[in-house]
Design an enzyme around this catalytic site. Structure first.
Site, PDB file in Angstrom:
ATOM      1  N   THR A   1      -5.843  -1.647   7.458  1.00  0.00           N
ATOM      2  CA  THR A   1      -5.951  -3.104   7.527  1.00  0.00           C
ATOM      3  C   THR A   1      -7.383  -3.477   7.915  1.00  0.00           C
ATOM      4  O   THR A   1      -7.772  -4.622   7.839  1.00  0.00           O
ATOM      5  CB  THR A   1      -4.995  -3.654   8.603  1.00  0.00           C
ATOM      6  OG1 THR A   1      -5.145  -2.862   9.786  1.00  0.00           O
ATOM      7  CG2 THR A   1      -3.553  -3.577   8.154  1.00  0.00           C
TER       8      THR A   1
ATOM      9  N   LYS B   1       0.832  -1.206   0.000  1.00  0.00           N
ATOM     10  CA  LYS B   1       0.000   0.000   0.000  1.00  0.00           C
ATOM     11  C   LYS B   1       0.872   1.263   0.000  1.00  0.00           C
ATOM     12  O   LYS B   1       0.654   2.161  -0.804  1.00  0.00           O
ATOM     13  CB  LYS B   1      -0.954  -0.026   1.209  1.00  0.00           C
ATOM     14  CG  LYS B   1      -1.912  -1.216   1.158  1.00  0.00           C
ATOM     15  CD  LYS B   1      -2.928  -1.216   2.281  1.00  0.00           C
ATOM     16  CE  LYS B   1      -2.359  -1.545   3.639  1.00  0.00           C
ATOM     17  NZ  LYS B   1      -1.775  -2.903   3.733  1.00  0.00           N
ATOM     18  N   THR B   2       1.867   1.297   0.877  1.00  0.00           N
ATOM     19  CA  THR B   2       2.747   2.470   0.924  1.00  0.00           C
ATOM     20  C   THR B   2       3.512   2.603  -0.386  1.00  0.00           C
ATOM     21  O   THR B   2       3.642   3.700  -0.943  1.00  0.00           O
ATOM     22  CB  THR B   2       3.775   2.316   2.076  1.00  0.00           C
ATOM     23  OG1 THR B   2       3.084   1.863   3.233  1.00  0.00           O
ATOM     24  CG2 THR B   2       4.486   3.609   2.370  1.00  0.00           C
TER      25      THR B   2
ATOM     26  N   ASP C   1      -1.394   6.177   6.458  1.00  0.00           N
ATOM     27  CA  ASP C   1      -1.462   4.765   6.807  1.00  0.00           C
ATOM     28  C   ASP C   1      -2.364   4.621   8.030  1.00  0.00           C
ATOM     29  O   ASP C   1      -2.541   5.587   8.781  1.00  0.00           O
ATOM     30  CB  ASP C   1      -0.037   4.284   7.126  1.00  0.00           C
ATOM     31  CG  ASP C   1       0.101   2.788   6.955  1.00  0.00           C
ATOM     32  OD1 ASP C   1      -0.868   2.141   6.515  1.00  0.00           O
ATOM     33  OD2 ASP C   1       1.185   2.255   7.255  1.00  0.00           O
TER      34      ASP C   1
ATOM     35  N   ARG D   1       6.406  -8.114   1.457  1.00  0.00           N
ATOM     36  CA  ARG D   1       7.364  -7.704   2.490  1.00  0.00           C
ATOM     37  C   ARG D   1       8.039  -8.934   3.112  1.00  0.00           C
ATOM     38  O   ARG D   1       9.233  -8.927   3.363  1.00  0.00           O
ATOM     39  CB  ARG D   1       6.674  -6.881   3.576  1.00  0.00           C
ATOM     40  CG  ARG D   1       7.678  -6.489   4.669  1.00  0.00           C
ATOM     41  CD  ARG D   1       7.092  -5.584   5.710  1.00  0.00           C
ATOM     42  NE  ARG D   1       6.710  -4.311   5.125  1.00  0.00           N
ATOM     43  CZ  ARG D   1       5.633  -3.640   5.478  1.00  0.00           C
ATOM     44  NH1 ARG D   1       4.828  -4.123   6.401  1.00  0.00           N
ATOM     45  NH2 ARG D   1       5.348  -2.496   4.911  1.00  0.00           N
TER      46      ARG D   1
HETATM   47  P1  ADP Z   1       2.159  -1.927   3.120  1.00  0.00           P
HETATM   48  O1  ADP Z   1       2.181  -0.439   3.031  1.00  0.00           O
HETATM   49  O2  ADP Z   1       0.937  -2.528   2.486  1.00  0.00           O
HETATM   50  O3  ADP Z   1       2.354  -2.446   4.521  1.00  0.00           O
HETATM   51  P2  ADP Z   1       4.654  -1.770   1.605  1.00  0.00           P
HETATM   52  O4  ADP Z   1       4.201  -0.861   0.529  1.00  0.00           O
HETATM   53  O5  ADP Z   1       5.516  -1.182   2.654  1.00  0.00           O
HETATM   54  O6  ADP Z   1       3.392  -2.506   2.271  1.00  0.00           O
HETATM   55  O7  ADP Z   1       5.401  -2.998   0.876  1.00  0.00           O
HETATM   56  C1  ADP Z   1       6.283  -3.853   1.543  1.00  0.00           C
HETATM   57  C2  ADP Z   1       7.477  -4.189   0.676  1.00  0.00           C
HETATM   58  O8  ADP Z   1       7.081  -5.027  -0.388  1.00  0.00           O
HETATM   59  C3  ADP Z   1       8.165  -2.979   0.056  1.00  0.00           C
HETATM   60  O9  ADP Z   1       9.528  -3.056   0.350  1.00  0.00           O
HETATM   61  C4  ADP Z   1       7.980  -3.095  -1.442  1.00  0.00           C
HETATM   62  O10 ADP Z   1       9.209  -2.917  -2.076  1.00  0.00           O
HETATM   63  C5  ADP Z   1       7.512  -4.519  -1.653  1.00  0.00           C
HETATM   64  N1  ADP Z   1       6.345  -4.596  -2.561  1.00  0.00           N
HETATM   65  C6  ADP Z   1       5.059  -4.499  -2.195  1.00  0.00           C
HETATM   66  N2  ADP Z   1       4.243  -4.644  -3.246  1.00  0.00           N
HETATM   67  C7  ADP Z   1       5.033  -4.831  -4.320  1.00  0.00           C
HETATM   68  C8  ADP Z   1       4.752  -5.055  -5.707  1.00  0.00           C
HETATM   69  N3  ADP Z   1       3.500  -5.119  -6.163  1.00  0.00           N
HETATM   70  N4  ADP Z   1       5.800  -5.217  -6.538  1.00  0.00           N
HETATM   71  C9  ADP Z   1       7.050  -5.177  -6.058  1.00  0.00           C
HETATM   72  N5  ADP Z   1       7.381  -4.980  -4.759  1.00  0.00           N
HETATM   73  C10 ADP Z   1       6.381  -4.812  -3.890  1.00  0.00           C
END
Ligand code: ADP
Length: 339
Positions: free
Chosen positions: A167, A73-74, A118, A227
């Protein structure tokens, strides 16, 4: 307190906020939509919205993303800002305790910037009220002084895009939810998609020679979460470098993951303890999550956010009106991992 675990989908470094992203060059985060792998439906919706916004020279619609942590998401907020040629400002619901916290960021933003919030379900009601006019009319009403001398000053803001992540979509107020133009559920990734994400990371990290089978093995034990996949990749890399002369093969992956307590379905001690508690203490359920959490000495919210979603998706757990129940698959998983 939740235990730190290697497969926890939650970020393990504290996020500073509000921070401005600059698409860090040393980071393996994707920066363009093309590098953002998987989530085909979401990417399609976003590419249409992005193109339309660029055509009209307007900010993109506000986006609400919901789903378990670690699914990107981030990352997507940074990708969207990058695709729009603007900046992403990152903050979170609990960090915004009063309206003025938000005002500071909003007034510093340039036209078309992205504001990423977030855990938006944890936004205090007082801050939420500031957000409505900001989202709808790009303005905020600010009350100066109090009592008799109170007066409302209206600040005009630059047009911006709000990206909210949560979430727990169910905890969002209807009023906030309805102000997002695009609402999307980010799902767990398929093993093949995770393997491609790992492959992309291997290239960016300039790791030498990792065979497809090893990547696939890591992907299949990552609970559908990028992640976790990337974190496991790093752990296996460390292990291979320190213990196996940089050899990165299937058997090395297997050894390294065993060392981390991850079984062949990608479950770790916490997942197994959850299933064991449900199975042994509550005779398989139904049992309430609060009760399970109390028995385990864990926080119910953590179990709901980071343990249950994958157990449900994998079919080890079912949720009924009366509470959580272990499934046949869950029982056989426990039997096979206790062997
Ligand atoms: P969230 O905000 O949902 O908790 P993040 O955006 O921080 O998750 O993603 C976690 C990690 O996974 C990051 O380091 C990112 O590089 C990797 N990642 C997430 N989604 C993808 C994607 N679709 N393609 C490549 N890398 C991804």
């Amino acid at each position: 307190m939740a235990r730190k675990r290697i497969i926890s989908p939650e970020q393990q470094t504290a996020d500073t906020e509000p921070a401005v992203s600059e698409s860090n060059s040393h980071s393996i985060r994707p920066t363009t939509l093309a590098q953002y792998l998987g989530q085909a439906e979401l990417r399609e919706r976003l590419s249409v919205a992005l193109e339309a916004a660029k055509d009209r020279s307007e900010p993109m619609e506000h986006v609400l993303l919901y789903g378990p942590p670690g699914l990107g998401k981030t990352t997507l907020a940074h990708v969207i800002a990058n695709e729009l040629g603007t900046r992403a400002w990152v903050t979170s619901g609990p960090a915004l305790t009063k309206g003025s916290d938000l005002v500071g960021t909003l007034t510093r933003m340039e036209p078309g910037d992205v504001l990423f919030i977030d855990e938006i379900h944890r936004l205090p009601a007082a801050v939420e009220e500031y957000i409505y006019p900001a989202m709808e009319d790009y303005k905020i009403d600010f009350t100066l002084d109090s009592g008799m001398h109170a007066r409302v000053v209206t600040y005009a803001l630059q047009p911006f895009t709000l990206i909210g992540a949560t979430t727990r979509a169910g905890l969002l107020t209807g009023a906030l939810r309805s102000r997002f133009g695009i609402v999307h559920n980010i799902r767990f990734y398929e093993t093949d998609e995770l393997a491609s994400i790992l492959k992309q990371a291997v290239t960016k990290l300039e790791m030498n020679l990792v065979d497809e089978a090893s990547l696939h093995c890591i992907a299949s034990r990552s609970r559908g979460t990028p992640r976790i996949a990337l974190r496991l990749l790093r752990r296996v890399r460390d292990f291979s470098q320190v213990r196996r002369d940089n050899v990165f093969t299937l058997s090395v992956v297997d050894e390294a993951l065993k060392l981390e307590g991850i079984d062949d379905a990608g479950l770790d001690t916490l997942d197994r303890t959850y299933l064991e508690t449900l199975s042994n203490v509550y005779e398989g359920g139904p049992a309430g999550v609060e009760a399970i959490a109390a028995t385990m000495g864990e926080d119910a919210g953590t179990l709901q956010d980071v343990v249950e979603p994958y157990l449900l998706q994998a079919g080890y757990l079912s949720r009924t009106r009366q509470g959580r129940k272990i499934t046949e698959l869950g029982r056989s998983r426990l039997n096979s991992s206790s062997k």
